[in-house]
Design an enzyme around this catalytic site. Sequence first.
Site, short mmCIF file in Angstrom:
data_model
loop_
_atom_site.label_atom_id
_atom_site.label_comp_id
_atom_site.label_asym_id
_atom_site.label_seq_id
_atom_site.Cartn_x
_atom_site.Cartn_y
_atom_site.Cartn_z
N CYS A 196 0.83 -1.19 0.00
CA CYS A 196 0.00 0.00 0.00
C CYS A 196 0.87 1.25 0.00
O CYS A 196 1.93 1.28 0.61
CB CYS A 196 -0.94 0.09 1.19
N ARG A 244 3.94 -0.17 -4.81
CA ARG A 244 3.70 -0.65 -3.45
C ARG A 244 2.40 -1.46 -3.34
O ARG A 244 2.12 -2.05 -2.30
CB ARG A 244 3.62 0.52 -2.47
N TRP A 298 -2.61 -2.85 -1.65
CA TRP A 298 -2.20 -4.24 -1.77
C TRP A 298 -3.01 -4.96 -0.70
O TRP A 298 -2.74 -4.81 0.50
CB TRP A 298 -0.70 -4.38 -1.54
N ASN A 316 -1.59 2.45 5.59
CA ASN A 316 -0.70 1.39 5.12
C ASN A 316 -0.22 0.63 6.35
O ASN A 316 0.30 1.24 7.29
CB ASN A 316 0.49 2.00 4.37
N GLY A 317 -0.41 -0.69 6.35
CA GLY A 317 0.00 -1.50 7.49
C GLY A 317 -1.10 -2.48 7.84
O GLY A 317 -2.00 -2.73 7.02
N GLU A 358 18.68 -16.71 -6.84
CA GLU A 358 18.22 -15.40 -7.30
C GLU A 358 17.67 -15.49 -8.73
O GLU A 358 16.64 -14.89 -9.05
CB GLU A 358 19.35 -14.37 -7.20
N LYS A 374 13.84 -14.46 -9.71
CA LYS A 374 13.55 -13.45 -10.75
C LYS A 374 12.60 -14.03 -11.77
O LYS A 374 11.63 -13.41 -12.17
CB LYS A 374 14.84 -13.01 -11.49
N GLU A 422 8.95 -14.72 -10.32
CA GLU A 422 8.15 -13.58 -9.87
C GLU A 422 7.63 -12.71 -11.00
O GLU A 422 6.56 -12.14 -10.88
CB GLU A 422 8.87 -12.75 -8.80
N HIS A 430 18.36 -36.28 -5.08
CA HIS A 430 17.71 -36.80 -3.88
C HIS A 430 16.20 -36.60 -3.92
O HIS A 430 15.55 -36.59 -2.88
CB HIS A 430 18.33 -36.16 -2.63
N LYS A 468 6.33 -3.98 -3.79
CA LYS A 468 7.76 -3.72 -3.69
C LYS A 468 8.25 -3.81 -2.25
O LYS A 468 9.32 -4.34 -1.97
CB LYS A 468 8.04 -2.32 -4.26
O1 M6R Z 1 13.14 -4.17 0.58
P1 M6R Z 1 13.76 -5.49 0.86
O2 M6R Z 1 15.10 -5.66 0.22
O3 M6R Z 1 13.81 -5.81 2.32
O4 M6R Z 1 12.78 -6.56 0.19
C1 M6R Z 1 12.99 -7.92 0.35
C2 M6R Z 1 12.17 -8.70 -0.63
O5 M6R Z 1 10.81 -8.44 -0.47
C3 M6R Z 1 12.57 -8.41 -2.07
O6 M6R Z 1 13.91 -8.67 -2.30
C4 M6R Z 1 11.72 -9.27 -3.04
O7 M6R Z 1 12.06 -10.63 -2.89
C5 M6R Z 1 11.90 -8.80 -4.47
N1 M6R Z 1 10.61 -8.67 -5.09
C6 M6R Z 1 12.64 -9.75 -5.33
O8 M6R Z 1 12.79 -9.25 -6.61
#
Ligand code: M6R
Length: 612
Positions: A2, A27, A76, A102-103, A485, A489, A492, A508, A607
Site C-alpha cells: 500500500c 507498493r 495491496w 498502510n500497514g 536469485e 527473478k 516472480e 535426492h 515492492k
Molecule cells: O526491501 P527489501 O530488500 O527488504 O525486500 C525484500 C524482498 O521483499 C525483495 O527482495 C523481493 O524478494 C523482491 N521482489 C525480489 O525481486
Amino acid sequence: MCGIVGFTGKQNAAPILLEGLTRLEYRGYDSAGIAVREGDKPPVIVKAKGRLKNLYEKTNDGMAVIGACGIGHTRWATHGEPSENNAHPHCSDDLNVIGVHNGIIESYQQIREKLTRKGYRFHTETDTEALIKYIDYYYKKYNMGPIDAIAKTMVRIRGSYALAVMFRDYPGEIFVARKDSPMILGMEDGEAYLASDVPAILKYTRNVYYIGNMEMARLSPGKITFFNLDGDEIEKEPTLIQWDTEAAEKGGFQHFMMKEIHEEPKAVRDTIHSVCHDGAIDLSAVGLTTEEIRNVDMIHFVACGSAYHVGAAAQYVMEDLARVRVRVELASEFRYRRPILGKNDLVIAVSQSGETADTLAAIREAKAQGIKTLAIVNVVGSTIAREADHVFYTLAGPEISVATTKAYSAQLAAVYLLAVQFALDRGMVDGQTYDKLLGDILRLPEQIEKTLEDKERIQWFAAKFSGAKDIFFLGRGIDYAIALEGSLKMKEISYIHSEAYAAGELKHGTISLIEDGTLVVGVLTQENLYEKMISNLVEVKSRGAYLMGLTSYGNYDIEDTVDFTVYIPKTDPHFTASLAVVPLQLMAYYVSVARGLDVDKPRNLAKSVTVE
Ligand code: M6R
C-alpha cells in the site's frame, strides 16, 4: 504494501495525489482511491478497483475533483478482497473522519466488536475501517482534538500503520501518525505533502521530514507540526534528498526493470566508491572499527527474498575470505525460533526498502538481546537504517520495479567490501591479496557493462522458452546462491514455475521432475566445482533436459555438454554473483515481456513488504 499520499495547499489536490500514487503504485496496485475537500465543504471520495488508470479515468485525470486538501491510497489487499468497497479512503458513516492507511491493525476484530456494541456499523472487510471508526469514537467520546483522539487510539491498537486522516471540523488540515510503516513529509511554497516514499513528492520538494515511530503530525498549507504520543510538540529538521527526479523515471526504457538493470554498473560503482578511497576500504562512515571487526564471533545475515539471496552469497564469501562463522537466515523465521546469539555476534540485515517488516523485526530481536546490528540498506532514513547500530548505505538510487536488480547488485558489492575488510582486519589475507581482491571488486562495474552487451542473444533464447512449464536453476557453492536469485527473478515476473537447487541435491528427489525438454540452467562460475557441475548437468541431460550453461569466458568445453551458453567475464571466484546474475535478470525480463506480462508490477506482489 500500500502507498499513501496527502496534500494541502493552494493547488487542486487530486492531480497531485494521483501523480504521487503513480510513483507509489509499485507498493500495491489492486485498487486505489482519493478523498478531496474544498474548504469546509463535504469531501468527495472516489475509488476504483484495479490499476490506477481506472481512478484516473473516473476522475478525468483528477480534474473532475475540486479541492485543495486531500489524501490518497493505492492498495495491496491484506484484509478483504481487492474491490472498490474495500479500497481506501475509509470513513466514519457521518464523514467526520476519513483516512488512508498502510500497514495492518492486528486487533481490528476486537475494535469492530467493541464499536459494534457502541452502535457503529461496518461496511467493508478491512482493518482500516475499524481504525478510522475507532479514532472517530474517541474524538466524539472525549470531545478532544484530532491529535489527542489519534494518540488515544494509538495506545489502544496493535499493529503497524502509516495513517493520514482528515477531520470534518478541520478543513485544510491532514493529521498523520506512524508506527512501523514508512511515511515521509515535505513542505515547499506554502504547501505540505505526505507520502509513503520519496519519489511521490520529489517533483515538489527535496526537503523531507522523517516522522518517527509512534509520532504524529499536523499538516496545514505551508506548515507541519510534529507531536509525540503525549501530544507535546517536537522539533524536526528536514533532510535534503539527493536523488534527481529523473532517477524515478523510465528514461526511454520500456520498463523500469530494464532501466534498472542498465543502472547496475553505476549502482555498484557508487556503492563501492562510497567506502573505497585511495585504494583502501574505509568503513568509518559505516561506523565499524577494526577492533569491532576483530571481536566478531559470528555473523547472522537476516533478510527476505532477493536480499536473503545476497546473504546466501555472503555466507560463502565471508566465511571463505574472513574465516568468520556466518549463518544466513530468513528474517521471517529468525525471531520465532528464539535465536541463540553470542554477545560478540553481529546481526546484518540486508534490505533495499529498509522497511520490510520481518527484517525489521529481526533487527529488533537482535537489539533486544543486546547484540550489535548492521544494516545494508538502500533507502536513506528508512526504519531499518534508523534502528540499526551501523548502516552501510547502498547507493543504487530509487528502485521502482518490484523485481529488484540494481539494489541486489549494490548489496552484493557492500557484502564483498565488508568481507575483504574483515579478512584484512582479522589477519586472513596479506596486503597483496587485499589489493588484488579490491582491484577485482573495482573492476566489477565495467564487467557488468560487458555482460549487458550479450542481451540480444539472451532475448532470443528467452523468447524460445517463454512457454516453458518449469525451469530449474542449478549451482554449487556461490553458484547455488546465484541460482536462487535467478529462479526467484524468473518466477516472480514470468509466472513460470521454477526452482533453484544445489546441484548435488537434485538427485535426492527433484530429478524426478525432469522431463523431455525441461529447461535446466546450470551456473558454473566456480572453477573448483566445475567438473562436478558438468556431471550433474549430464545427469539431467540424459533424462531429457535442455541445458543452458552460464560460465566464465575460457570454459569453452562446456559447449560439449550444454545446448546454449552464456559467458561472463572472469573475476575472482568470490565475486562472480555480480556478473552471473545479470544474464539471469535479463532472461527473466525477456521471458516476461515475451509472455506479455506486466514486468514492473507482477501480480500479487508489492515492492515493499511492510506486513508479516
Ligand atoms: O526491501 P527489501 O530488500 O527488504 O525486500 C525484500 C524482498 O521483499 C525483495 O527482495 C523481493 O524478494 C523482491 N521482489 C525480489 O525481486
